[in-house]
Structure formats: structure tokens, C-alpha cells
Design an enzyme around this catalytic site. Structure first.
Site, PDB file in Angstrom:
ATOM      1  N   ALA A  75       0.810  -1.215   0.000  1.00 29.88           N
ATOM      2  CA  ALA A  75       0.000   0.000   0.000  1.00 29.88           C
ATOM      3  C   ALA A  75       0.847   1.270   0.000  1.00 29.88           C
ATOM      4  CB  ALA A  75      -0.942  -0.002   1.198  1.00 29.88           C
ATOM      5  N   THR A  76       1.968   1.250   0.691  1.00 25.71           N
ATOM      6  CA  THR A  76       2.799   2.458   0.739  1.00 25.71           C
ATOM      7  C   THR A  76       3.295   2.836  -0.655  1.00 25.71           C
ATOM      8  OG1 THR A  76       3.491   2.090   3.025  1.00 25.71           O
ATOM      9  CG2 THR A  76       4.922   3.460   1.658  1.00 25.71           C
ATOM     10  N   ASN A 153      -6.840   3.162  10.449  1.00 25.24           N
ATOM     11  CA  ASN A 153      -6.073   2.037  10.970  1.00 25.24           C
ATOM     12  C   ASN A 153      -5.918   2.049  12.488  1.00 25.24           C
ATOM     13  OD1 ASN A 153      -4.390   4.366  10.144  1.00 25.24           O
ATOM     14  ND2 ASN A 153      -2.748   3.222  11.134  1.00 25.24           N
ATOM     15  N   GLN A 181      -7.241  -0.738   5.140  1.00 20.76           N
ATOM     16  CA  GLN A 181      -7.915  -1.378   6.273  1.00 20.76           C
ATOM     17  C   GLN A 181      -9.336  -1.804   5.944  1.00 20.76           C
ATOM     18  OE1 GLN A 181      -6.692  -2.283   9.175  1.00 20.76           O
ATOM     19  NE2 GLN A 181      -4.680  -1.325   9.035  1.00 20.76           N
ATOM     20  N   ALA A 202      -2.011  -6.857   0.547  1.00 24.13           N
ATOM     21  CA  ALA A 202      -2.544  -8.195   0.845  1.00 24.13           C
ATOM     22  C   ALA A 202      -2.436  -8.586   2.308  1.00 24.13           C
ATOM     23  CB  ALA A 202      -1.814  -9.237  -0.013  1.00 24.13           C
ATOM     24  N   HIS A 203      -1.414  -8.127   3.009  1.00 19.02           N
ATOM     25  CA  HIS A 203      -1.180  -8.655   4.355  1.00 19.02           C
ATOM     26  C   HIS A 203      -2.160  -8.122   5.392  1.00 19.02           C
ATOM     27  CE1 HIS A 203       0.919  -5.324   6.593  1.00 19.02           C
ATOM     28  NE2 HIS A 203       1.120  -4.888   5.373  1.00 19.02           N
ATOM     29  N   THR A 242      10.402  -7.089 -12.122  1.00 18.95           N
ATOM     30  CA  THR A 242       9.807  -8.419 -12.222  1.00 18.95           C
ATOM     31  C   THR A 242       8.711  -8.575 -11.175  1.00 18.95           C
ATOM     32  OG1 THR A 242      11.916  -9.326 -12.975  1.00 18.95           O
ATOM     33  CG2 THR A 242      10.278 -10.884 -12.140  1.00 18.95           C
ATOM     34  N   CYS A 333       7.397   6.469  18.250  1.00 16.32           N
ATOM     35  CA  CYS A 333       8.608   7.059  18.813  1.00 16.32           C
ATOM     36  C   CYS A 333       9.392   7.726  17.706  1.00 16.32           C
ATOM     37  CB  CYS A 333       9.455   5.993  19.492  1.00 16.32           C
ATOM     38  SG  CYS A 333       8.648   5.267  20.938  1.00 16.32           S
TER      39      CYS A 333
END
Length: 392
Positions: A75-76, A153, A181, A202-203, A242, A333
Site C-alpha cells: 500500500a505504501t 487504521n 484497512q 494483501a497482508h 519483475t 517514537c
């Protein structure tokens, strides 16, 4: 997963569904070819798998044609390609986003600001919903794109992206949504939601890490982007390199499962979340939910999201007593200095409440037994954290 650990951080990432793993496995070993190898069957097999996955994803999100699906590393990257790709087609211009966006959007917008583009950061209310009046007032003659995430998120706020997209369309402005999300957790159609560009990975829905999608509308209007990665012209010239065949196969399978099982999973996750909240609020009556009310309409908050503040207790102190329960604070942080969540800060809930906030995410593999065990851990941790506060 570790049977001793109770994983309640599903907004950060999700475990790979075994059904997805099984779909991917042949493309690591048996069908390992490069889709760009057009002169032998290894390449043909890989290319056929990618094409099939592209058709599946297009159909599941309501895209008009498979060529509108661009596979990326996540996504980034998709967000960067969408926003920079639009902006760099123009010498200057204006972008509208929200203060509660993921840093993938915010940092990209700041990068563009340093290069002369103007950005409006919309305020949100105490539940995380954008200020509609401010959005309508923010459009300018040179506004290039509006980027508003579908579901937050941290606090699970679901924006009315169909209405936002309709407003953008009336003004001839492109609309991008970070759908990371929301995909697989709430109904999503690029056509019905008036979306021109959408990013996801996907994750977040039980697929593999390292594989994402950027949806790019090709008609009404046809969108042109400036590529960010060059070197071969893969993905219709927008993303050279690729392609990740196993990841792409896994992404499509994971999305297929998520969409097919959405109704039952949504009900189950809502039940588990509410069970946990009932116990937490009884154990610590001062606890307060951040974001939309849990008893509000289901289309306003993600079903598996629970963001809770425990006033008087530092979130990190509470987590240190939780043992095998995996949750997260909503803090980051930076430069060695503890900062509160930019999302909670934008919602105006106050620093002390923000510092006591914990993000809990239940998911597909969370069980009632795990929730019961987690409640026990939380009750013990709250007693210990409260005793520490009193002792101090």
C-alpha cells in the site's frame, strides 16, 4: 501461531490464511517462471497466473477492466505512485487530505509540499470523521486530487467515501482512497464509491506481505500517472520490475476469500470485540472507547476494531503487564521522544487520554476461548497498573 500468545493486533498485519498459502505454493517451486519470459512454458504459466489474478481483483472491487489493476510491493508504494504520479504530471497544484491519514499519505504530501505543491489537511471530529464543510470550502481551481482513507487504521472510523467521491466528481477533481484497512472488511466497489484511485495491500486481509495493488481508473476519466520506478515497462508502464507471482496469486486468493466470507466474519468479529469491551469496561469503569460508538451503525466503524483509553494508566505500562497478549499502543517514537498518536491528537481527545490508549484488533483466527483468556490477562494487568499508579 504461537498457542501461548493471544494475537490481538490484526490492524498491524494478519497471518497468512492456509488456503492462501496452498494457492501460492506451486508458484515458488513448480511454476517459478518469469511472466516476462514469453518464449517458453514457464513464462506462459506465470503470466497466465498473473493475468487470472488481475481479472479476479478487478472483478472483486468493481473495476471496469483488469488493466486498471497495477500490482505493487504494498500500500505504501501504491499511495506514493497515486499521489506523486498525479502531482508530477502537473507543475504545481493543490491536494486535499485529512490529518488522520496513514503516514504513507501524510509523508508523501509533505514531500510534495517541499516541492511547491499546496496541501490542505482537513480537520476531523471527536470520532474521526472529516469536516464536510471544510472539505467543500477547500476545493480550488488547481486542486488535483483528494485523498481520504476509507477506514482508519487506529480507531476504525469508516468515512463515507462514496459521498466524498461524488463531491470530487462534481468538481472534476480526482479522488484517491487508501483502502488498506477496509478491503475485505467492509463492502467496497470503486464504481459505486466514485473512486478514481485506490491503494491496498494483501497482508491486511490474510494474504502475503510484499504485494499490493493500485487501482487506476482508465475511463470516465482516464487517469495518467508519472511512473516512479523505471526499467522495463512492467505493469503497463507504471511499475517496472519483475512481478511477484506467488504474492499476486496469494493476494487474489486472499481477497476472494475475504469478500466471500465478509458477512459471517463481520458478525463474528463484532461479537468478539463487544464481548471484550464489556469485560474491560466492567473491570475499569473509567475506560472509554476512542472513535465511533460501538453501538453505532456497522458502516461507521470496522467490526474488529477496539481502541480504548484507560485514563490514569500509561498504555505502555499496561501492555508491560499483559504477558502473552499482543496489542499495540497508538503512539510512535520519533527522535528519541515519545509522541502521542497523530490520529488521536487530531480528534482532540486530550493528551492524557491519548497516552492511555491501546489499539486492539480481533481477526479471523481469534476465538472465543482466546477472548476469555485475554480478558483474564487484562483484568490482572489493570490491577497491577492501577497499583503502580497509586504507589507513585
Amino acid at each position: 501461531m504461537d498457542s501461548d500468545c493471544i494475537y490481538l493486533d490484526y490492524h498491524a498485519t494478519t497471518p497468512l490464511d492456509p488456503r492462501v498459502r496452498d494457492a501460492m505454493e506451486p508458484y515458488f517451486f513448480e511454476h517459478f517462471g518469469n511472466p516476462s519470459s514469453a518464449l517458453h512454458r514457464y513464462g506462459w504459466k506465470a503470466e497466465a497466473a498473473v493475468s487470472a489474478a488481475r481479472r479476479t481483483v478487478a472483478e472483486l472491487i468493481g473495476a471496469a477492466e483488469p488493466q486498471e489493476i497495477i500490482f505493487t510491493s504494498g500500500a505504501t508504494e501504491s499511495v506514493n505512485l497515486a499521489l506523486k504520479g498525479i502531482a508530477l504530471q502537473n507543475e504545481g497544484g493543490h491536494i486535499i487530505t485529512a490529518k488522520t491519514e496513514h503516514n504513507a499519505v501524510l509523508d508523501t504530501c509533505r514531500w510534495l509540499e517541499r516541492r511547491g505543491y499546496r496541501v490542505t489537511y482537513l480537520d476531523v471530529d471527536s470520532e474521526g470523521f472529516i469536516d464536510w464543510g471544510q472539505l467543500e470550502r477547500s476545493f480550488a481551481p488547481d486542486t488535483l486530487v483528494v485523498s481520504i482513507m476509507h477506514a482508519n487504521n487506529e480507531v476504525g472510523t469508516i468515512q463515507d467515501i462514496a459521498a466524498i467521491g461524488a463531491l470530487c466528481r462534481q468538481r472534476g477533481v480526482l479522488f484517491h482512497t487508501d483502502a488498506t484497512q477496509a478491503i475485505g472488511k467492509v463492502p467496497f466497489s470503486v464504481d459505486q464509491c466514485n473512486v478514481d484511485l485506490a491503494s491496498f495491500t494483501a497482508h491486511k486481509f490474510y494474504g502475503p506481505k510484499g504485494c499490493g495493488v493500485l487501482y487506476v481508473r482508465k475511463r470516465f476519466p482516464r487517469i495518467r500517472l508519472e511512473p516512479l520506478i523505471h526499467g522495463g515497462g512492467h505493469e503497463f508502464g507504471l511499475r517496472s520490475g519483475t512481478v511477484n507471482v506467488p504474492g499476486i496469486v496469494g493476494l487474489a486468493k486472499a481477497l476472494e476469500i475475504a469478500v466471500a466470507e465478509y458477512d459471517q466474519e463481520s458478525r463474528r468479529l463484532t461479537e468478539l470485540r463487544d464481548q471484550l469491551w464489556a469485560a474491560l469496561s466492567e473491570s475499569y469503569p473509567q475506560a472509554v472507547v476512542n472513535g465511533p460508538r460501538l453501538d453505532d451503525h456497522a458502516d461507521r466503524r470496522l467490526p474488529g476494531n477496539l481502541n480504548v483509553s484507560f485514563p490514569g494508566i500509561e498504555a505502555e505500562s499496561l501492555i508491560s503487564f499483559l504477558g502473552n497478549v499482543a496489542v499495540s499502543t497508538v503512539s510512535a517514537c520519533g527522535s528519541g521522544e515519545h509522541r502521542i498518536s497523530h490520529v488521536l491528537e487530531a480528534m482532540g481527545i486530550g493528551e492524557q487520554r491519548a497516552r492511555s490508549a491501546i489499539r486492539i484488533g480481533v481477526g479471523r483466527f481469534t476465538t472465543h476461548e482466546q477472548i476469555e483468556r485475554a480478558i483474564g490477562y487484562f483484568q490482572a494487568a489493570l490491577k497491577k497498573a492501577s497499583a503502580r499508579v497509586v504507589a507513585m
